[in-house]
Design a protein around this motif. Structure first.
Motif, PDB file in Angstrom:
ATOM      1  N   UNK A  84       1.004  -1.380   0.227  1.00 53.03           N
ATOM      2  CA  UNK A  84      -0.284  -0.313   0.062  1.00 53.03           C
ATOM      3  C   UNK A  84       0.887   0.962  -0.177  1.00 53.03           C
ATOM      4  N   UNK A  85       0.386   1.840  -0.194  1.00 57.46           N
ATOM      5  CA  UNK A  85       1.618   3.396  -0.456  1.00 57.46           C
ATOM      6  C   UNK A  85       0.403   4.425   0.225  1.00 57.46           C
ATOM      7  N   UNK A  86       1.375   5.553   0.964  1.00 56.03           N
ATOM      8  CA  UNK A  86       1.287   6.629   1.815  1.00 56.03           C
ATOM      9  C   UNK A  86       0.948   6.354   2.931  1.00 56.03           C
ATOM     10  N   UNK A  87       1.852   5.552   3.351  1.00 54.44           N
ATOM     11  CA  UNK A  87       2.090   4.603   4.817  1.00 54.44           C
ATOM     12  C   UNK A  87       3.280   5.161   4.774  1.00 54.44           C
ATOM     13  N   UNK A  88       4.039   3.489   5.993  1.00 52.54           N
ATOM     14  CA  UNK A  88       5.260   3.582   5.843  1.00 52.54           C
ATOM     15  C   UNK A  88       5.864   2.638   5.166  1.00 52.54           C
ATOM     16  N   UNK A  89       7.243   2.598   5.286  1.00 53.11           N
ATOM     17  CA  UNK A  89       7.979   1.309   4.751  1.00 53.11           C
ATOM     18  C   UNK A  89       9.336   1.253   5.904  1.00 53.11           C
ATOM     19  N   UNK A  90       9.143  -0.037   5.142  1.00 53.20           N
ATOM     20  CA  UNK A  90       9.930  -1.200   6.506  1.00 53.20           C
ATOM     21  C   UNK A  90      11.362  -1.306   5.218  1.00 53.20           C
ATOM     22  N   UNK A  91      12.067  -1.928   5.181  1.00 55.60           N
ATOM     23  CA  UNK A  91      13.723  -1.963   4.771  1.00 55.60           C
ATOM     24  C   UNK A  91      14.942  -2.746   5.574  1.00 55.60           C
TER      25      UNK A  91
ATOM     26  N   UNK B 140      -4.473  -1.327   9.052  1.00 55.09           N
ATOM     27  CA  UNK B 140      -4.655  -0.023  10.527  1.00 55.09           C
ATOM     28  C   UNK B 140      -5.542  -0.638  11.764  1.00 55.09           C
ATOM     29  N   UNK B 141      -6.693  -0.979  11.445  1.00 56.78           N
ATOM     30  CA  UNK B 141      -7.374  -0.830  13.303  1.00 56.78           C
ATOM     31  C   UNK B 141      -6.976  -2.570  13.384  1.00 56.78           C
ATOM     32  N   UNK B 142      -6.127  -3.653  12.815  1.00 54.85           N
ATOM     33  CA  UNK B 142      -5.515  -4.896  13.818  1.00 54.85           C
ATOM     34  C   UNK B 142      -6.311  -6.123  12.816  1.00 54.85           C
ATOM     35  N   UNK B 143      -7.519  -5.753  11.892  1.00 57.39           N
ATOM     36  CA  UNK B 143      -8.022  -6.852  11.252  1.00 57.39           C
ATOM     37  C   UNK B 143      -7.088  -7.708  10.108  1.00 57.39           C
ATOM     38  N   UNK B 144      -7.345  -9.021  10.398  1.00 57.15           N
ATOM     39  CA  UNK B 144      -6.662 -10.406   9.545  1.00 57.15           C
ATOM     40  C   UNK B 144      -6.901 -10.668   8.691  1.00 57.15           C
ATOM     41  N   UNK B 145      -7.793  -9.832   7.972  1.00 56.02           N
ATOM     42  CA  UNK B 145      -8.811 -11.197   6.903  1.00 56.02           C
ATOM     43  C   UNK B 145      -8.212 -10.587   5.544  1.00 56.02           C
ATOM     44  N   UNK B 146      -7.527  -9.365   5.319  1.00 53.04           N
ATOM     45  CA  UNK B 146      -7.251  -8.711   4.337  1.00 53.04           C
ATOM     46  C   UNK B 146      -7.855  -9.203   2.923  1.00 53.04           C
TER      47      UNK B 146
ATOM     48  N   UNK C 127      21.829  -7.602  -1.013  1.00 54.84           N
ATOM     49  CA  UNK C 127      21.293  -8.511   0.320  1.00 54.84           C
ATOM     50  C   UNK C 127      19.692  -7.519   0.444  1.00 54.84           C
ATOM     51  N   UNK C 128      19.402  -6.213  -0.148  1.00 55.91           N
ATOM     52  CA  UNK C 128      18.298  -5.478   0.338  1.00 55.91           C
ATOM     53  C   UNK C 128      17.164  -5.708  -0.118  1.00 55.91           C
ATOM     54  N   UNK C 129      16.522  -5.350   0.464  1.00 56.26           N
ATOM     55  CA  UNK C 129      14.464  -5.800   0.595  1.00 56.26           C
ATOM     56  C   UNK C 129      13.992  -4.796   1.157  1.00 56.26           C
ATOM     57  N   UNK C 130      12.678  -3.749  -0.068  1.00 56.47           N
ATOM     58  CA  UNK C 130      11.987  -2.910   0.537  1.00 56.47           C
ATOM     59  C   UNK C 130      10.721  -3.132   0.556  1.00 56.47           C
ATOM     60  N   UNK C 131       9.985  -3.120   1.502  1.00 58.15           N
ATOM     61  CA  UNK C 131       8.537  -2.988   2.129  1.00 58.15           C
ATOM     62  C   UNK C 131       7.435  -2.437   1.711  1.00 58.15           C
ATOM     63  N   UNK C 132       6.185  -1.243   1.440  1.00 55.63           N
ATOM     64  CA  UNK C 132       6.055  -0.342   1.469  1.00 55.63           C
ATOM     65  C   UNK C 132       4.735  -0.742   1.787  1.00 55.63           C
ATOM     66  N   UNK C 133       3.820  -0.716   2.795  1.00 52.85           N
ATOM     67  CA  UNK C 133       2.574  -1.062   3.867  1.00 52.85           C
ATOM     68  C   UNK C 133       1.899  -0.011   4.634  1.00 52.85           C
ATOM     69  N   UNK C 134       0.547  -0.408   5.081  1.00 55.10           N
ATOM     70  CA  UNK C 134      -0.392   0.927   5.924  1.00 55.10           C
ATOM     71  C   UNK C 134       1.121   0.219   7.600  1.00 55.10           C
ATOM     72  N   UNK C 135       0.966   0.783   8.464  1.00 50.41           N
ATOM     73  CA  UNK C 135       1.004   0.712   9.557  1.00 50.41           C
ATOM     74  C   UNK C 135       0.034  -0.132  10.082  1.00 50.41           C
TER      75      UNK C 135
ATOM     76  N   UNK D 266      13.393   2.276  14.123  1.00 48.78           N
ATOM     77  CA  UNK D 266      12.646   3.382  13.646  1.00 48.78           C
ATOM     78  C   UNK D 266      14.510   4.132  13.069  1.00 48.78           C
ATOM     79  N   UNK D 267      13.954   4.449  11.538  1.00 50.43           N
ATOM     80  CA  UNK D 267      15.300   5.235  10.892  1.00 50.43           C
ATOM     81  C   UNK D 267      14.811   6.970  10.758  1.00 50.43           C
ATOM     82  N   UNK D 268      13.235   7.494  10.535  1.00 48.29           N
ATOM     83  CA  UNK D 268      12.800   8.569  10.722  1.00 48.29           C
ATOM     84  C   UNK D 268      11.206   8.060  10.666  1.00 48.29           C
ATOM     85  N   UNK D 269      10.468   9.223  10.556  1.00 48.07           N
ATOM     86  CA  UNK D 269       9.335   9.032  10.780  1.00 48.07           C
ATOM     87  C   UNK D 269       8.576   7.985   9.517  1.00 48.07           C
TER      88      UNK D 269
END
Length: 178
Positions: free
Chosen positions: A27-34, A57-63, A97-105, A154-157
């Protein structure tokens, strides 16, 4: 007379056919984990594959269903509009060996991670915690030095670093579901 079986290059080759374009764009507009994936000698693993599952973001696991229905060449969503949150991503590591994920918190404190890599007889499960949660039984049950291997920095916000170490010093804690 029987001919010998020709020799084969040993696999598996996770970089072929399993990754898909945009697999790290949950998802875009959220966070990045790498981060990186490192082997037991501390060297980057250039051909690992990571899968991610997370709560919305609400804690739901259904997707939403259909997270794997993508065009293998372009990565475009096939058969649905691509706006619903699926909670699933798949990323191959690059040559370093790098990877990156864009998602919602996620509404839970962690993102579940599954690691496939050369030399592993079975894939490995772990968690990337974006925040420490005193109520989390897994974290609470670990010694501080082991707990630290599950905590993303947390590298930055909105940007987190989570390295996976397959063996050796600061080896990531892996979960046994057997």
């Amino acid at each position: 007379m029987t001919q010998p079986t020709p020799s084969q290059t040993v696999g598996p080759f996770y970089g072929y056919a399993l990754p898909f374009a945009g697999g790290g764009d949950v998802a875009t507009g959220g966070i990045v984990v790498h981060g990186h994936v490192y082997d037991g000698a501390g060297e980057p693993v250039p051909d690992a594959l990571l899968e991610f599952w997370q709560a919305d973001p609400a804690g739901g696991l259904s997707g939403a269903p259909g997270s794997l229905r993508r065009d293998p060449v372009t990565g475009e969503i096939i058969g649905r509009h691509g706006l619903d949150f699926t909670g699933f991503g798949r990323v191959a590591t690059d040559a370093d060996g790098r990877w990156m994920l864009r998602t919602l918190a996620p509404g839970l404190p962690y993102i579940s991670v599954c690691v496939f890599a050369r030399g592993l007889g079975h894939h490995l499960y772990t968690r990337a915690y974006l925040r420490a949660d005193e109520q989390d039984r897994l974290l609470a049950g670990l010694e501080p030095e082991l707990r630290a291997t599950l905590l993303a920095r947390e590298e930055r916000p909105g940007v987190y670093v989570f390295d996976v170490r397959l063996q050796g010093e600061r080896e990531t804690v892996f979960l046994d579901f057997g």
